[in-house]
Each structure stands twice: as C-alpha cells, then as structure tokens.
Design a protein around this motif. Structure first.
Motif, PDB file in Angstrom:
ATOM      1  N   MET A  91      18.527 -17.078 -40.628  1.00 23.97           N
ATOM      2  CA  MET A  91      18.058 -18.127 -41.700  1.00 23.97           C
ATOM      3  C   MET A  91      18.330 -19.481 -40.662  1.00 23.97           C
ATOM      4  O   MET A  91      19.114 -19.533 -39.899  1.00 23.97           O
ATOM      5  N   PHE A  92      17.307 -20.290 -40.969  1.00 24.78           N
ATOM      6  CA  PHE A  92      17.116 -21.624 -40.322  1.00 24.78           C
ATOM      7  C   PHE A  92      17.869 -22.838 -41.026  1.00 24.78           C
ATOM      8  O   PHE A  92      16.937 -23.134 -41.956  1.00 24.78           O
ATOM      9  N   ASP A  93      18.613 -23.491 -40.649  1.00 18.11           N
ATOM     10  CA  ASP A  93      19.065 -24.737 -41.177  1.00 18.11           C
ATOM     11  C   ASP A  93      19.930 -25.732 -40.184  1.00 18.11           C
ATOM     12  O   ASP A  93      20.138 -25.268 -39.070  1.00 18.11           O
ATOM     13  N   LEU A  94      19.945 -27.042 -40.742  1.00 17.73           N
ATOM     14  CA  LEU A  94      20.555 -27.972 -39.797  1.00 17.73           C
ATOM     15  C   LEU A  94      21.960 -27.848 -39.515  1.00 17.73           C
ATOM     16  O   LEU A  94      22.320 -28.179 -38.412  1.00 17.73           O
ATOM     17  N   ALA A  95      22.758 -27.060 -40.289  1.00 15.21           N
ATOM     18  CA  ALA A  95      24.139 -26.647 -40.039  1.00 15.21           C
ATOM     19  C   ALA A  95      24.313 -25.812 -39.012  1.00 15.21           C
ATOM     20  O   ALA A  95      25.294 -26.132 -38.080  1.00 15.21           O
ATOM     21  N   HIS A  96      23.548 -24.943 -38.599  1.00 17.33           N
ATOM     22  CA  HIS A  96      23.395 -24.035 -37.352  1.00 17.33           C
ATOM     23  C   HIS A  96      22.607 -24.406 -35.983  1.00 17.33           C
ATOM     24  O   HIS A  96      22.533 -23.842 -35.333  1.00 17.33           O
ATOM     25  N   ALA A  97      21.836 -25.747 -36.397  1.00  9.60           N
ATOM     26  CA  ALA A  97      21.006 -26.196 -35.337  1.00  9.60           C
ATOM     27  C   ALA A  97      21.868 -26.334 -34.058  1.00  9.60           C
ATOM     28  O   ALA A  97      22.732 -27.016 -34.233  1.00  9.60           O
ATOM     29  N   LEU A  98      21.423 -26.198 -33.079  1.00 13.21           N
ATOM     30  CA  LEU A  98      21.883 -26.542 -31.494  1.00 13.21           C
ATOM     31  C   LEU A  98      20.941 -27.014 -30.618  1.00 13.21           C
ATOM     32  O   LEU A  98      19.955 -26.432 -30.278  1.00 13.21           O
ATOM     33  N   TYR A  99      21.176 -28.138 -29.899  1.00 11.41           N
ATOM     34  CA  TYR A  99      20.189 -28.643 -29.281  1.00 11.41           C
ATOM     35  C   TYR A  99      20.772 -28.395 -27.897  1.00 11.41           C
ATOM     36  O   TYR A  99      21.926 -28.695 -27.296  1.00 11.41           O
ATOM     37  N   GLN A 100      19.735 -27.564 -27.025  1.00 10.33           N
ATOM     38  CA  GLN A 100      20.104 -27.117 -25.709  1.00 10.33           C
ATOM     39  C   GLN A 100      18.943 -27.718 -24.810  1.00 10.33           C
ATOM     40  O   GLN A 100      17.807 -27.118 -24.662  1.00 10.33           O
ATOM     41  N   PRO A 101      19.079 -28.713 -23.890  1.00 13.17           N
ATOM     42  CA  PRO A 101      18.161 -29.086 -23.230  1.00 13.17           C
ATOM     43  C   PRO A 101      17.554 -28.084 -22.077  1.00 13.17           C
ATOM     44  O   PRO A 101      18.476 -27.533 -21.545  1.00 13.17           O
ATOM     45  N   TYR A 102      16.496 -28.146 -21.668  1.00 14.11           N
ATOM     46  CA  TYR A 102      16.048 -27.393 -20.615  1.00 14.11           C
ATOM     47  C   TYR A 102      16.678 -27.600 -19.282  1.00 14.11           C
ATOM     48  O   TYR A 102      17.121 -26.778 -18.422  1.00 14.11           O
ATOM     49  N   GLN A 103      16.655 -29.115 -19.213  1.00 20.31           N
ATOM     50  CA  GLN A 103      17.086 -29.530 -17.810  1.00 20.31           C
ATOM     51  C   GLN A 103      18.264 -30.334 -18.268  1.00 20.31           C
ATOM     52  O   GLN A 103      18.208 -31.302 -19.109  1.00 20.31           O
ATOM     53  N   ASN A 104      19.366 -30.264 -17.510  1.00 18.91           N
ATOM     54  CA  ASN A 104      20.754 -31.056 -17.827  1.00 18.91           C
ATOM     55  C   ASN A 104      20.531 -32.429 -16.864  1.00 18.91           C
ATOM     56  O   ASN A 104      20.823 -33.653 -17.539  1.00 18.91           O
ATOM     57  N   THR A 105      19.911 -32.505 -15.832  1.00 19.68           N
ATOM     58  CA  THR A 105      19.655 -33.597 -15.059  1.00 19.68           C
ATOM     59  C   THR A 105      18.068 -33.784 -14.721  1.00 19.68           C
ATOM     60  O   THR A 105      17.287 -32.983 -14.710  1.00 19.68           O
ATOM     61  N   ALA A 106      18.063 -35.022 -14.666  1.00 23.25           N
ATOM     62  CA  ALA A 106      16.258 -35.237 -14.356  1.00 23.25           C
ATOM     63  C   ALA A 106      16.148 -35.323 -12.881  1.00 23.25           C
ATOM     64  O   ALA A 106      17.377 -35.467 -12.045  1.00 23.25           O
ATOM     65  N   PRO A 107      15.030 -34.814 -12.375  1.00 25.49           N
ATOM     66  CA  PRO A 107      14.990 -34.984 -10.646  1.00 25.49           C
ATOM     67  C   PRO A 107      14.871 -36.402 -10.248  1.00 25.49           C
ATOM     68  O   PRO A 107      14.895 -36.555  -9.003  1.00 25.49           O
ATOM     69  N   TRP A 108      14.570 -37.499 -11.030  1.00 31.16           N
ATOM     70  CA  TRP A 108      14.779 -38.608 -10.540  1.00 31.16           C
ATOM     71  C   TRP A 108      15.966 -39.247 -10.254  1.00 31.16           C
ATOM     72  O   TRP A 108      16.854 -39.311 -11.062  1.00 31.16           O
ATOM     73  N   LYS A 109      16.233 -40.184  -9.448  1.00 29.54           N
ATOM     74  CA  LYS A 109      17.285 -40.803  -8.931  1.00 29.54           C
ATOM     75  C   LYS A 109      17.453 -42.030  -9.722  1.00 29.54           C
ATOM     76  O   LYS A 109      18.564 -42.554 -10.065  1.00 29.54           O
ATOM     77  N   THR A 110      16.271 -42.789  -9.881  1.00 32.82           N
ATOM     78  CA  THR A 110      16.304 -44.065 -10.405  1.00 32.82           C
ATOM     79  C   THR A 110      15.086 -44.319 -11.370  1.00 32.82           C
ATOM     80  O   THR A 110      14.062 -43.280 -11.464  1.00 32.82           O
ATOM     81  N   PRO A 111      15.070 -45.057 -12.490  1.00 30.35           N
ATOM     82  CA  PRO A 111      13.985 -45.314 -13.365  1.00 30.35           C
ATOM     83  C   PRO A 111      12.915 -45.607 -12.437  1.00 30.35           C
ATOM     84  O   PRO A 111      11.598 -45.204 -13.186  1.00 30.35           O
ATOM     85  N   TYR A 112      12.904 -46.219 -11.290  1.00 24.94           N
ATOM     86  CA  TYR A 112      11.656 -46.566 -10.605  1.00 24.94           C
ATOM     87  C   TYR A 112      10.880 -45.220 -10.249  1.00 24.94           C
ATOM     88  O   TYR A 112       9.784 -45.042  -9.920  1.00 24.94           O
ATOM     89  N   ASP A 113      11.666 -44.353  -9.786  1.00 28.08           N
ATOM     90  CA  ASP A 113      11.238 -42.989  -9.212  1.00 28.08           C
ATOM     91  C   ASP A 113      10.393 -42.178 -10.456  1.00 28.08           C
ATOM     92  O   ASP A 113       9.358 -41.692 -10.210  1.00 28.08           O
ATOM     93  N   ARG A 114      11.076 -42.479 -11.714  1.00 28.10           N
ATOM     94  CA  ARG A 114      10.610 -41.827 -12.750  1.00 28.10           C
ATOM     95  C   ARG A 114       9.099 -42.507 -13.243  1.00 28.10           C
ATOM     96  O   ARG A 114       8.096 -41.749 -13.536  1.00 28.10           O
ATOM     97  N   GLU A 115       9.159 -43.801 -13.026  1.00 22.88           N
ATOM     98  CA  GLU A 115       7.737 -44.606 -13.177  1.00 22.88           C
ATOM     99  C   GLU A 115       6.844 -44.218 -12.329  1.00 22.88           C
ATOM    100  O   GLU A 115       5.612 -43.957 -12.644  1.00 22.88           O
ATOM    101  N   GLN A 116       7.131 -44.167 -11.120  1.00 22.70           N
ATOM    102  CA  GLN A 116       6.188 -43.497  -9.883  1.00 22.70           C
ATOM    103  C   GLN A 116       5.583 -42.081 -10.040  1.00 22.70           C
ATOM    104  O   GLN A 116       4.471 -41.985 -10.019  1.00 22.70           O
ATOM    105  N   ALA A 117       6.318 -41.371 -10.600  1.00 27.93           N
ATOM    106  CA  ALA A 117       6.041 -39.884 -10.885  1.00 27.93           C
ATOM    107  C   ALA A 117       5.122 -40.019 -12.199  1.00 27.93           C
ATOM    108  O   ALA A 117       4.277 -39.410 -11.946  1.00 27.93           O
ATOM    109  N   THR A 118       5.446 -40.804 -12.950  1.00 24.97           N
ATOM    110  CA  THR A 118       4.624 -40.877 -14.392  1.00 24.97           C
ATOM    111  C   THR A 118       3.295 -41.363 -14.077  1.00 24.97           C
ATOM    112  O   THR A 118       2.119 -40.921 -14.298  1.00 24.97           O
TER     113      THR A 118
END
Length: 81
Positions: free
Chosen positions: A1-28
C-alpha cells in the motif's frame, strides 16, 4: 500500500558532477544550445524534403502545359472542326 507515512526519498545521485554553480550553468547552456541546434537541423531537413516535393510536383504539373501549351488551342479547334 502506498501512503505518505512510508514514503522515502532516495536521490539517484548524492552529489552533482558540477563543482560550482557556474559549471552547472555552463552545462545547462550547452545542453540548451545543442537541443536548439538539433531542432533547427531537423526543421531544415524536413523543410528541404517538403520543398523538393512541392517543387517536383509543380514542375511535373507545369511540364505538360509548357510543352503542349502552344498546340492546345489548335488541337481543340481541330477536334471541334
């Protein structure tokens, strides 16, 4: 059964491959420009194919008129005579 009490968020990646927000902006930005370029290339190709089809149909339709145009009135008069 699906309910919010048992919901668990598990991200696909724990860290982003970008070192800075600028690197992320460049990739975008690079992703966006490559997507726009690919869309433009597809649009140009489709337009070229469609344009060639329209031009081919126009030439094919105009050829009999261009070849037989001067003779058509004489042929019609000859048939009616």
């Amino acid at each position: 059964m699906f309910d919010l009490a048992h919901a668990l968020y598990q991200p696909y990646q724990n860290t982003a491959p970008w070192k800075t927000p600028y690197d992320r902006e460049q990739a975008t930005w690079a992703r966006m420009t490559s997507t726009i370029s690919a869309g433009a290339a597809i649009r140009v190709t489709a337009g070229t194919v469609a344009g060639a089809g329209i031009a081919g149909a126009t030439v094919a339709a105009a050829s009999p008129v261009g070849l037989l145009g001067p003779f058509a009135p004489a042929a019609v008069i000859g048939c009616l005579d």
